[in-house]
Design a protein around this motif. Structure first.
Motif, PDB file in Angstrom:
ATOM      1  N   GLN A  23     -38.059   0.714  16.624  1.00 56.58           N
ATOM      2  CA  GLN A  23     -36.751   0.104  16.337  1.00 56.58           C
ATOM      3  C   GLN A  23     -35.656   1.168  16.328  1.00 56.58           C
ATOM      4  O   GLN A  23     -34.562   0.940  16.854  1.00 56.58           O
ATOM      5  CB  GLN A  23     -36.769  -0.652  15.002  1.00 56.58           C
ATOM      6  N   ASP A  24     -35.931   2.334  15.772  1.00 49.90           N
ATOM      7  CA  ASP A  24     -34.971   3.440  15.791  1.00 49.90           C
ATOM      8  C   ASP A  24     -34.677   3.845  17.230  1.00 49.90           C
ATOM      9  O   ASP A  24     -33.519   4.067  17.614  1.00 49.90           O
ATOM     10  CB  ASP A  24     -35.511   4.623  14.990  1.00 49.90           C
ATOM     11  N   LYS A  73     -34.940   1.954  19.907  1.00 53.44           N
ATOM     12  CA  LYS A  73     -34.158   0.882  20.533  1.00 53.44           C
ATOM     13  C   LYS A  73     -32.702   0.911  20.076  1.00 53.44           C
ATOM     14  O   LYS A  73     -31.791   0.684  20.883  1.00 53.44           O
ATOM     15  CB  LYS A  73     -34.794  -0.479  20.239  1.00 53.44           C
ATOM     16  N   THR A  74     -32.482   1.211  18.819  1.00 54.57           N
ATOM     17  CA  THR A  74     -31.104   1.319  18.316  1.00 54.57           C
ATOM     18  C   THR A  74     -30.384   2.464  19.023  1.00 54.57           C
ATOM     19  O   THR A  74     -29.229   2.333  19.430  1.00 54.57           O
ATOM     20  CB  THR A  74     -31.100   1.521  16.792  1.00 54.57           C
ATOM     21  N   ARG A  75     -31.062   3.577  19.193  1.00 56.41           N
ATOM     22  CA  ARG A  75     -30.455   4.723  19.888  1.00 56.41           C
ATOM     23  C   ARG A  75     -30.144   4.397  21.352  1.00 56.41           C
ATOM     24  O   ARG A  75     -29.115   4.794  21.881  1.00 56.41           O
ATOM     25  CB  ARG A  75     -31.375   5.943  19.782  1.00 56.41           C
ATOM     26  N   ALA A  98     -29.480   1.383  22.451  1.00 57.81           N
ATOM     27  CA  ALA A  98     -28.329   0.473  22.376  1.00 57.81           C
ATOM     28  C   ALA A  98     -27.030   1.252  22.206  1.00 57.81           C
ATOM     29  O   ALA A  98     -26.030   0.962  22.867  1.00 57.81           O
ATOM     30  CB  ALA A  98     -28.516  -0.516  21.225  1.00 57.81           C
ATOM     31  N   LEU A 138     -28.205  -5.632  21.508  1.00 57.55           N
ATOM     32  CA  LEU A 138     -28.975  -5.540  20.262  1.00 57.55           C
ATOM     33  C   LEU A 138     -28.052  -5.702  19.057  1.00 57.55           C
ATOM     34  O   LEU A 138     -26.999  -5.077  18.985  1.00 57.55           O
ATOM     35  CB  LEU A 138     -29.686  -4.183  20.188  1.00 57.55           C
ATOM     36  N   LEU A 151     -26.817  -4.776  15.740  1.00 59.86           N
ATOM     37  CA  LEU A 151     -26.859  -3.562  14.930  1.00 59.86           C
ATOM     38  C   LEU A 151     -26.497  -3.894  13.493  1.00 59.86           C
ATOM     39  O   LEU A 151     -25.733  -4.833  13.246  1.00 59.86           O
ATOM     40  CB  LEU A 151     -25.874  -2.533  15.481  1.00 59.86           C
ATOM     41  N   ASP A 152     -27.011  -3.101  12.555  1.00 55.69           N
ATOM     42  CA  ASP A 152     -26.603  -3.314  11.167  1.00 55.69           C
ATOM     43  C   ASP A 152     -25.109  -2.994  11.078  1.00 55.69           C
ATOM     44  O   ASP A 152     -24.564  -2.229  11.884  1.00 55.69           O
ATOM     45  CB  ASP A 152     -27.449  -2.469  10.205  1.00 55.69           C
ATOM     46  N   THR A 194     -23.961   0.780  11.263  1.00 60.91           N
ATOM     47  CA  THR A 194     -24.172   1.373  12.589  1.00 60.91           C
ATOM     48  C   THR A 194     -23.179   0.787  13.591  1.00 60.91           C
ATOM     49  O   THR A 194     -22.591   1.513  14.397  1.00 60.91           O
ATOM     50  CB  THR A 194     -25.613   1.139  13.071  1.00 60.91           C
ATOM     51  N   SER A 238     -20.171   2.607  16.038  1.00 55.55           N
ATOM     52  CA  SER A 238     -20.626   2.636  17.430  1.00 55.55           C
ATOM     53  C   SER A 238     -19.457   2.485  18.401  1.00 55.55           C
ATOM     54  O   SER A 238     -18.331   2.170  18.014  1.00 55.55           O
ATOM     55  CB  SER A 238     -21.630   1.512  17.680  1.00 55.55           C
TER      56      SER A 238
END
Length: 189
Positions: free
Chosen positions: A51-52, A54-56, A58, A105, A107-108, A111, A115
């Motif tokens: 998940q980390d 994938k966030t990166r 994104a 994605l 994102l929280d 984040t 972004s």
């Protein structure tokens, strides 16, 4: 000991390339470790988990899109700016389907606020200021444009327009003309 040459940035870029090859949903730390011919544990000093990663990816995709959008908008206004911005999204989705999917994605909030997604919103609002919309109507228009751009790109990528005439480029051009007309003639309740 950290394997020489592995960095968070290098892994993120490799993950983005992997996403373009196999699809964003298929990206995992395990698959990335196979690509680098290392044990999965070797990557955990750079990324916490899939998940980390994938966030990166994104965040990388959002940054790339924002950079392309800013370059495309320079010196443009009105319909020209709208078309240039829309074409950035369509072209990016065609060139980088996995990264484009990553850019969607959720994102929280923390984040997301830090972004490049914020830059996207600012650019979209800058385009819409040329159409003399109220702030509330700009919000409605941002949602409309995002829905149209994403919907068209998603349907096109899925082959939704490949079996009928006219070709999708003609439809895309007509859609952008129609959006410009709609924005110039926007009515508030």
């Amino acid at each position: 000991m950290v394997r020489a040459g592995l960095t968070t940035e290098r892994l993120t870029r490799a993950g983005a390339e992997l996403a373009d090859e196999v699809g964003f949903e298929q990206v995992t730390v395990s698959e990335l470790a196979r690509r680098f011919d290392v044990k999965v544990a070797s990557l955990y000093s750079h990324v916490r988990n899939s998940q980390d990663l994938k966030t990166r990816i994104a965040l990388l995709a959002l940054e790339e899109l924002a950079d392309r959008g800013a370059a495309a908008l320079a010196g443009r206004a009105g319909r020209d700016a709208l078309s240039a911005f829309a074409n950035v999204y369509r072209d990016y989705a065609r060139e980088h389907p996995g990264r484009y999917a990553a850019a969607q994605l959720r994102l929280d909030p923390e984040t997301a606020a830090a972004s490049a997604g914020v830059r996207h919103a600012q650019m979209m609002r800058a385009i819409l200021r040329g159409y003399d919309l109220t702030e509330t109507d700009q919000t409605h228009a941002v949602r409309l444009l995002g829905s149209v751009f994403h919907g068209f790109v998603t349907l096109e990528a899925g082959g939704g327009f490949s079996h009928s005439a006219p070709d999708s480029q003609e439809s895309w051009s007509r859609i952008l003309e129609s959006l410009d007309t709609l924005l110039r003639n926007w009515t508030s309740p």
